[in-house]
Design an enzyme around this catalytic site. Structure first.
Site, PDB file in Angstrom:
ATOM      1  N   PHE A 129      21.210  -6.807   1.293  1.00  0.00           N
ATOM      2  CA  PHE A 129      21.782  -7.841   2.149  1.00  0.00           C
ATOM      3  C   PHE A 129      20.756  -8.151   3.250  1.00  0.00           C
ATOM      4  CE2 PHE A 129      24.743  -9.109   5.619  1.00  0.00           C
ATOM      5  CZ  PHE A 129      25.420 -10.116   4.955  1.00  0.00           C
ATOM      6  N   ASP A 206      24.604   1.860   3.402  1.00  0.00           N
ATOM      7  CA  ASP A 206      25.427   0.755   3.894  1.00  0.00           C
ATOM      8  C   ASP A 206      26.669   0.672   3.010  1.00  0.00           C
ATOM      9  OD1 ASP A 206      26.615  -1.715   4.478  1.00  0.00           O
ATOM     10  OD2 ASP A 206      24.707  -2.580   5.119  1.00  0.00           O
ATOM     11  N   TYR A 231      35.878  -5.437   8.677  1.00  0.00           N
ATOM     12  CA  TYR A 231      36.581  -6.726   8.501  1.00  0.00           C
ATOM     13  C   TYR A 231      36.657  -7.157   7.052  1.00  0.00           C
ATOM     14  CZ  TYR A 231      31.740  -8.471   8.830  1.00  0.00           C
ATOM     15  OH  TYR A 231      30.399  -8.675   8.663  1.00  0.00           O
ATOM     16  N   LYS A 232      36.080  -6.371   6.146  1.00  0.00           N
ATOM     17  CA  LYS A 232      36.153  -6.709   4.716  1.00  0.00           C
ATOM     18  C   LYS A 232      37.380  -6.009   4.129  1.00  0.00           C
ATOM     19  CE  LYS A 232      31.273  -7.841   4.601  1.00  0.00           C
ATOM     20  NZ  LYS A 232      29.895  -7.427   4.339  1.00  0.00           N
ATOM     21  N   ARG A 379      31.324 -15.254  -6.532  1.00  0.00           N
ATOM     22  CA  ARG A 379      31.830 -13.886  -6.371  1.00  0.00           C
ATOM     23  C   ARG A 379      33.338 -13.934  -6.258  1.00  0.00           C
ATOM     24  NH1 ARG A 379      29.170 -10.714  -1.516  1.00  0.00           N
ATOM     25  NH2 ARG A 379      30.140 -12.477  -0.499  1.00  0.00           N
TER      26      ARG A 379
HETATM   27  C1  LIG Z   1      28.919  -7.795   5.295  1.00  0.00           C
HETATM   28  C2  LIG Z   1      27.700  -6.951   5.363  1.00  0.00           C
HETATM   29  C3  LIG Z   1      27.070  -6.694   6.590  1.00  0.00           C
HETATM   30  C4  LIG Z   1      27.599  -7.374   7.838  1.00  0.00           C
HETATM   31  O1  LIG Z   1      26.885  -7.123   8.971  1.00  0.00           O
HETATM   32  P1  LIG Z   1      27.475  -7.625  10.369  1.00  0.00           P
HETATM   33  O2  LIG Z   1      26.564  -7.024  11.353  1.00  0.00           O
HETATM   34  O3  LIG Z   1      28.883  -7.166  10.458  1.00  0.00           O
HETATM   35  O4  LIG Z   1      27.435  -9.114  10.379  1.00  0.00           O
HETATM   36  C5  LIG Z   1      25.980  -5.845   6.610  1.00  0.00           C
HETATM   37  N1  LIG Z   1      25.500  -5.293   5.470  1.00  0.00           N
HETATM   38  C6  LIG Z   1      26.077  -5.542   4.263  1.00  0.00           C
HETATM   39  C7  LIG Z   1      25.535  -4.903   3.029  1.00  0.00           C
HETATM   40  C8  LIG Z   1      27.181  -6.379   4.185  1.00  0.00           C
HETATM   41  O5  LIG Z   1      27.749  -6.632   3.007  1.00  0.00           O
END
Ligand SMILES: *Cc1c(COP(=O)(O)O)cnc(C)c1O
Length: 419
Positions: A129, A206, A231-232, A379
């Site tokens: 990501f 992560d 938040y997911k 997705r």
């Molecule tokens: C959603 C996600 C994030 C989100 O990072 P934020 O700092 O909350 O915006 C980070 N890493 C991965 C792999 C994600 O899927």
């Protein structure tokens, strides 16, 4: 629709009738106009969370005001431990909550670099990501280290042998996703962590797309550090605080780079920073207590469902989506991009079509909310707490109809995000 009974809507309803988690579906705020397959981007609002947040705003903030701080700090500690226990399956004292995943990744990767002086390499995966790559890039630049990028495939994710070939005595840290954000491919956390440990390096995971959707073998892997969103799949609302995990043996040793009063020992002289000697020493300033109150509710629902059961139902939902894709969408030019082996995928399924971007826009206009990812991927996020088999059936039926009718061609073909 074809005549195979397994492809019928009533078959999907029969699967829901057998789903032990179906009784939790109406704990969430829903509306009839949408089919929601984006819980991996932003989890649904639970009714209990809405009520609890209203109560918190009116009673705790409105009336107790600053007197509520001792209770709020206690809540930070208890919710952190509950998240560790019920979501990550780790013991107490190893999790804290605050800031965003990006900031927490920076803090823990900085701490890892400090724990491995003299080692010049950070490992990251090609298909990480974007935020994960950027954080490691910036740290490599600031510390004069080399960022070594490991090939990882947008569909099959991170291959353990590829990691093996890249790990050596020069590596300080490897940072990888447990569930790949694009395909949902699950990395072999125990094997990869062991490779890093054998080379004397630290492992930072992560868990953003994993926490609350699949079991995370942190304890079994002796993984050192982890971060993830709430938040997911933890349904704690937009911008809710992210978590940090530190293996107990390292809790006393990690030093984070943003020193602030909130992690200061209460008895320390105000002239010099002395962090509290527990995991909350990773915090810097005041964390978002509204968000932590929402995380408490989110974790309660995960605990009620059970993370093992969520993992199993997630696999059934994605497996069902694979069957429908193969039978109904493959003839229209779609293909399954996620791993077909159930234990190798998380709770979202990625499918590919050359016109996915236009189809995504057409689906949104019909109230089918999924996610688009380049290149050419849709997705379908199935949150095992509230996604029904019928939701999956309706979404696939809509994708089939939009694709076969060509109705999506009215939507612009350009403007697709690259990631
Ligand atoms: C959603 C996600 C994030 C989100 O990072 P934020 O700092 O909350 O915006 C980070 N890493 C991965 C792999 C994600 O899927």
């Amino acid at each position: 629709m074809p005549t195979d009974p397994d492809l019928s809507r009533s078959f999907a309803q029969a699967l829901d009738a057998q789903n032990p988690l179906a009784e939790l579906h109406d704990r969430f705020v829903t509306d009839d106009a949408t089919v929601y397959l984006a819980g991996n981007r932003l989890g649904r609002l639970s009714k209990a969370t809405a009520d609890r947040l209203a109560e918190m705003v009116h009673d705790e903030w409105g009336h107790h005001l600053a007197r509520a701080w001792p209770a709020w700090t206690d809540r930070l500690h208890s919710v952190s431990d509950a998240l560790g226990r019920d979501v990550l399956e780790v013991g107490p004292g190893q999790v804290t909550l605050g800031d965003s995943t990006t900031v927490n990744l920076f803090k823990l990767a900085s701490a890892a670099i400090a724990l491995r002086p003299g080692r010049g390499v950070l490992l990251v995966e090609q298909d990480a990501f974007a935020t994960d790559r950027y954080v490691l890039q910036s740290l490599a630049q600031q510390h004069g280290l080399q960022l070594r990028t490991i090939d990882s495939h947008p569909d099959t994710g991170l291959d353990t042998d590829t990691v093996r070939a890249a790990v050596g005595p020069d590596v300080a840290l490897g940072c990888f996703s447990h569930v790949a954000y694009r395909s949902g491919a699950v990395a072999d956390m125990p094997a990869i962590t062991e490779l890093l440990h054998d080379a004397g390096a630290l492992a930072l995971w992560d868990l953003s797309h994993a926490a609350g959707s699949v079991r995370t073998p942190l304890a079994q892997s002796a993984a050192d550090l982890a971060v993830g969103c709430t938040y997911k799949y933890l349904n704690s609302g937009p911008g809710a605080p992210a978590f940090m995990y530190v293996r107990s043996e390292l809790v006393g040793a990690v030093q984070q780079p943003i020193w602030g009063w909130f992690s200061q020992r209460p008895d320390a002289a105000p002239t010099g920073y002395q962090p509290v000697g527990n995991v909350h020493g990773l915090l810097s300033g005041t964390p978002n207590i509204l968000g932590i109150t929402a995380v408490e509710q989110g974790v309660r629902l995960i605990a009620e469902a059970g993370i093992e059961q969520l993992t199993q139902i997630g696999r059934l939902l994605t497996g069902y989506a694979i069957k429908l894709t193969d039978d109904l969408l493959a003839p229209l030019g779609w293909r399954v991009a996620s791993p077909r082996n159930a234990v190798r995928r998380g709770a979202h399924l990625t499918i590919q079509h050359q016109d996915a971007w236009q189809i995504h826009q057409a689906l949104l206009a019909r109230g089918v909310i999924a996610g688009f990812h380049g290149p050419q991927r849709l997705r379908l996020g199935m949150a095992p707490l509230y996604t029904s088999f019928e939701d999956v059936w309706v979404a696939v039926e809509q994708i089939a109809e939009v694709t076969s009718s060509g109705a999506y061609r009215h939507f612009p073909a350009d403007g697709a995000p690259a990631e």
